[in-house]
Design a protein around this motif. Structure first.
Motif, PDB file in Angstrom:
ATOM      1  N   PHE A   1       0.823  -1.187   0.000  1.00 60.74           N
ATOM      2  CA  PHE A   1       0.000   0.000   0.000  1.00 60.74           C
ATOM      3  C   PHE A   1       0.860   1.240   0.000  1.00 60.74           C
ATOM      4  CE2 PHE A   1      -3.810  -1.966   2.263  1.00 60.74           C
ATOM      5  CZ  PHE A   1      -4.422  -2.157   1.062  1.00 60.74           C
ATOM      6  N   LEU A   2       0.318   2.314  -0.535  1.00 65.12           N
ATOM      7  CA  LEU A   2       0.869   3.623  -0.281  1.00 65.12           C
ATOM      8  C   LEU A   2       0.535   3.989   1.155  1.00 65.12           C
ATOM      9  CD1 LEU A   2      -0.132   5.688  -3.420  1.00 65.12           C
ATOM     10  CD2 LEU A   2       2.162   5.159  -2.693  1.00 65.12           C
TER      11      LEU A   2
ATOM     12  N   ARG B   1      -5.110  -5.124  -3.207  1.00 64.21           N
ATOM     13  CA  ARG B   1      -4.131  -4.189  -2.656  1.00 64.21           C
ATOM     14  C   ARG B   1      -3.307  -3.498  -3.743  1.00 64.21           C
ATOM     15  NH1 ARG B   1      -0.734  -6.679   2.059  1.00 64.21           N
ATOM     16  NH2 ARG B   1      -0.522  -4.459   2.542  1.00 64.21           N
ATOM     17  N   GLN B   2      -3.974  -3.122  -4.813  1.00 66.81           N
ATOM     18  CA  GLN B   2      -3.294  -2.376  -5.865  1.00 66.81           C
ATOM     19  C   GLN B   2      -3.102  -0.918  -5.461  1.00 66.81           C
ATOM     20  OE1 GLN B   2      -4.422  -2.908 -10.058  1.00 66.81           O
ATOM     21  NE2 GLN B   2      -5.798  -4.553  -9.376  1.00 66.81           N
ATOM     22  N   VAL B   3      -2.144  -0.273  -6.125  1.00 66.72           N
ATOM     23  CA  VAL B   3      -1.986   1.170  -6.035  1.00 66.72           C
ATOM     24  C   VAL B   3      -2.106   1.731  -7.439  1.00 66.72           C
ATOM     25  CG1 VAL B   3      -0.548   1.104  -3.964  1.00 66.72           C
ATOM     26  CG2 VAL B   3       0.530   0.995  -6.208  1.00 66.72           C
ATOM     27  N   GLY B   4      -2.681   2.919  -7.548  1.00 66.73           N
ATOM     28  CA  GLY B   4      -2.858   3.533  -8.855  1.00 66.73           C
ATOM     29  C   GLY B   4      -3.311   4.967  -8.720  1.00 66.73           C
ATOM     30  N   VAL B   5      -3.376   5.670  -9.832  1.00 65.41           N
ATOM     31  CA  VAL B   5      -3.740   7.084  -9.829  1.00 65.41           C
ATOM     32  C   VAL B   5      -5.216   7.236  -9.474  1.00 65.41           C
ATOM     33  CG1 VAL B   5      -3.864   9.194 -11.203  1.00 65.41           C
ATOM     34  CG2 VAL B   5      -1.967   7.584 -11.535  1.00 65.41           C
ATOM     35  N   ALA B   6      -5.503   8.110  -8.527  1.00 67.55           N
ATOM     36  CA  ALA B   6      -6.880   8.328  -8.085  1.00 67.55           C
ATOM     37  C   ALA B   6      -7.764   8.785  -9.233  1.00 67.55           C
ATOM     38  CB  ALA B   6      -6.908   9.363  -6.967  1.00 67.55           C
TER      39      ALA B   6
ATOM     40  N   GLU C   1      -7.478   8.174  -0.378  1.00 71.27           N
ATOM     41  CA  GLU C   1      -7.762   7.348   0.792  1.00 71.27           C
ATOM     42  C   GLU C   1      -7.880   5.900   0.363  1.00 71.27           C
ATOM     43  OE1 GLU C   1      -8.128   8.061   4.069  1.00 71.27           O
ATOM     44  OE2 GLU C   1      -7.563  10.139   3.695  1.00 71.27           O
ATOM     45  N   GLU C   2      -7.594   4.991   1.278  1.00 69.35           N
ATOM     46  CA  GLU C   2      -7.813   3.577   0.988  1.00 69.35           C
ATOM     47  C   GLU C   2      -9.289   3.373   0.639  1.00 69.35           C
ATOM     48  OE1 GLU C   2      -5.935   0.406   3.393  1.00 69.35           O
ATOM     49  OE2 GLU C   2      -8.008  -0.218   3.768  1.00 69.35           O
ATOM     50  N   GLN C   3      -9.529   2.609  -0.417  1.00 71.21           N
ATOM     51  CA  GLN C   3     -10.887   2.375  -0.889  1.00 71.21           C
ATOM     52  C   GLN C   3     -11.172   0.878  -0.935  1.00 71.21           C
ATOM     53  OE1 GLN C   3     -11.720   4.781  -4.427  1.00 71.21           O
ATOM     54  NE2 GLN C   3     -10.388   6.413  -3.670  1.00 71.21           N
TER      55      GLN C   3
ATOM     56  N   ALA D   1      -7.725  -0.960  -2.327  1.00 74.18           N
ATOM     57  CA  ALA D   1      -6.768  -0.285  -3.207  1.00 74.18           C
ATOM     58  C   ALA D   1      -6.417   1.054  -2.581  1.00 74.18           C
ATOM     59  CB  ALA D   1      -7.346  -0.082  -4.603  1.00 74.18           C
ATOM     60  N   LYS D   2      -5.243   1.571  -2.919  1.00 71.18           N
ATOM     61  CA  LYS D   2      -4.804   2.860  -2.403  1.00 71.18           C
ATOM     62  C   LYS D   2      -4.501   3.789  -3.575  1.00 71.18           C
ATOM     63  CE  LYS D   2      -3.671   3.950   1.500  1.00 71.18           C
ATOM     64  NZ  LYS D   2      -4.442   4.592   2.574  1.00 71.18           N
ATOM     65  N   PRO D   3      -5.385   4.754  -3.856  1.00 72.43           N
ATOM     66  CA  PRO D   3      -5.128   5.717  -4.931  1.00 72.43           C
ATOM     67  C   PRO D   3      -4.095   6.763  -4.502  1.00 72.43           C
ATOM     68  CG  PRO D   3      -7.472   5.433  -4.517  1.00 72.43           C
ATOM     69  CD  PRO D   3      -6.746   4.837  -3.356  1.00 72.43           C
ATOM     70  N   TYR D   4      -3.319   7.254  -5.458  1.00 71.36           N
ATOM     71  CA  TYR D   4      -2.302   8.259  -5.160  1.00 71.36           C
ATOM     72  C   TYR D   4      -2.373   9.385  -6.193  1.00 71.36           C
ATOM     73  CZ  TYR D   4       0.475   5.677  -8.699  1.00 71.36           C
ATOM     74  OH  TYR D   4       0.924   5.056  -9.842  1.00 71.36           O
ATOM     75  N   PRO D   5      -1.649  10.508  -5.959  1.00 69.69           N
ATOM     76  CA  PRO D   5      -1.699  11.638  -6.899  1.00 69.69           C
ATOM     77  C   PRO D   5      -1.135  11.286  -8.272  1.00 69.69           C
ATOM     78  CG  PRO D   5      -0.847  12.326  -4.756  1.00 69.69           C
ATOM     79  CD  PRO D   5      -0.907  10.831  -4.729  1.00 69.69           C
TER      80      PRO D   5
END
Length: 255
Positions: free
Chosen positions: A8-9, A59-64, A121-123, A150-154
């Motif tokens: 996670f981020l 538990r992916q991360v990606g652009v919000a 935020e974690e979704q 999933a955790k979206p990031y900037p």
């Protein structure tokens, strides 16, 4: 593909300016039979839904606000064997799932791609054997349902993103100096491979600290509301006054 899910981020500190969305109500109501002991049409009581041992997409991360890099997968079995032709319902509190209903293939696998909400935020998303109804709290898992996060990031290519970098050229903020206007948000984004970094203000409390030194994945997001020049540094690889790994944010008044 590795069985280990991506990390996670780490969540950025929360500030008063942040806006949180109220979870949406999902799904349509499945009609209830008079005899509540009967399973819904098309499925039996011996079906089991679970995450595959590998490539579940969890538990992916990606652009919000954008589709995540991979599909999410659910495995449906009957008596321990893959069950083809079973409807799986994909729902989320934030964003959308495409498709919202998918039928398992010959290997008992159903897939859906998640476009997250524009929120750092974690979704949560869910796969279930029954359609979902009513208002329920985040984290509530119904029978025959599994949860994914999933955790979206900037956005890494946005003009207001400052990259926190560790590479062969050294440790740095890139760009080291950024200019924005009052009301703009600056996002500090730890790049893959970046280690042991933090954002710490030289004096005062702006920009806010990102917390203890952290590795990728991590980010800090802050909205500046007062004009001025704000100096910061990484306490591990820099110091106050522009020494080493350091940067500035210049906030211009609105014209």
């Amino acid at each position: 593909m590795s069985d280990s899910p991506p990390e996670f981020l780490a969540a950025a500190p929360r500030f008063a300016w942040r806006v949180f969305m109220v979870p949406a109500t999902f799904g349509l109501v499945t009609a209830c039979n008079a005899d509540t002991t009967q399973p819904p049409p098309g499925r039996g009581t011996d079906l089991v839904i679970q995450k595959p041992d590998s490539n579940s997409g969890d538990r992916q991360v990606g652009v919000a606000g954008r589709p995540l890099p991979q599909d999410f997968h659910a495995l449906v079995t009957r008596n321990g064997k893959p069950a083809p032709g079973v409807a799986v319902y994909w729902t989320t509190f934030q964003g959308t799932m495409n498709p919202p209903v998918d039928t398992t293939d010959a290997e008992g696998i159903s897939a859906s791609r998640w476009t997250t909400e524009y929120l750092y935020e974690e979704q949560e998303a869910y796969a279930s054997l029954d359609s979902v109804t009513g208002t329920r709290g985040t984290g509530t898992i119904l029978p025959d349902m599994i949860q994914y996060t999933a955790k979206p990031y900037p956005d890494p290519v946005a003009a207001n993103t400052v990259h926190v970098v560790t590479d062969s050229a050294g440790n740095r903020f890139e760009p080291a100096d950024i200019t924005v206007s009052v009301g703009d948000t600056v996002n500090w984004l730890w790049d893959p491979g970046s280690t042991d970094h933090a954002v710490t203000p030289d004096d005062g409390d702006l920009p806010p600290t990102s917390g203890p030194p952290s590795d990728y994945p991590h980010f800090l997001s802050f909205r500046f509301t007062t004009p001025g020049t704000y100096h910061y540094h990484c306490p591990v690889h820099g110091a106050s006054g522009g020494v080493g790994m350091a940067g500035t944010v210049t906030v211009l008044p609105l014209r």
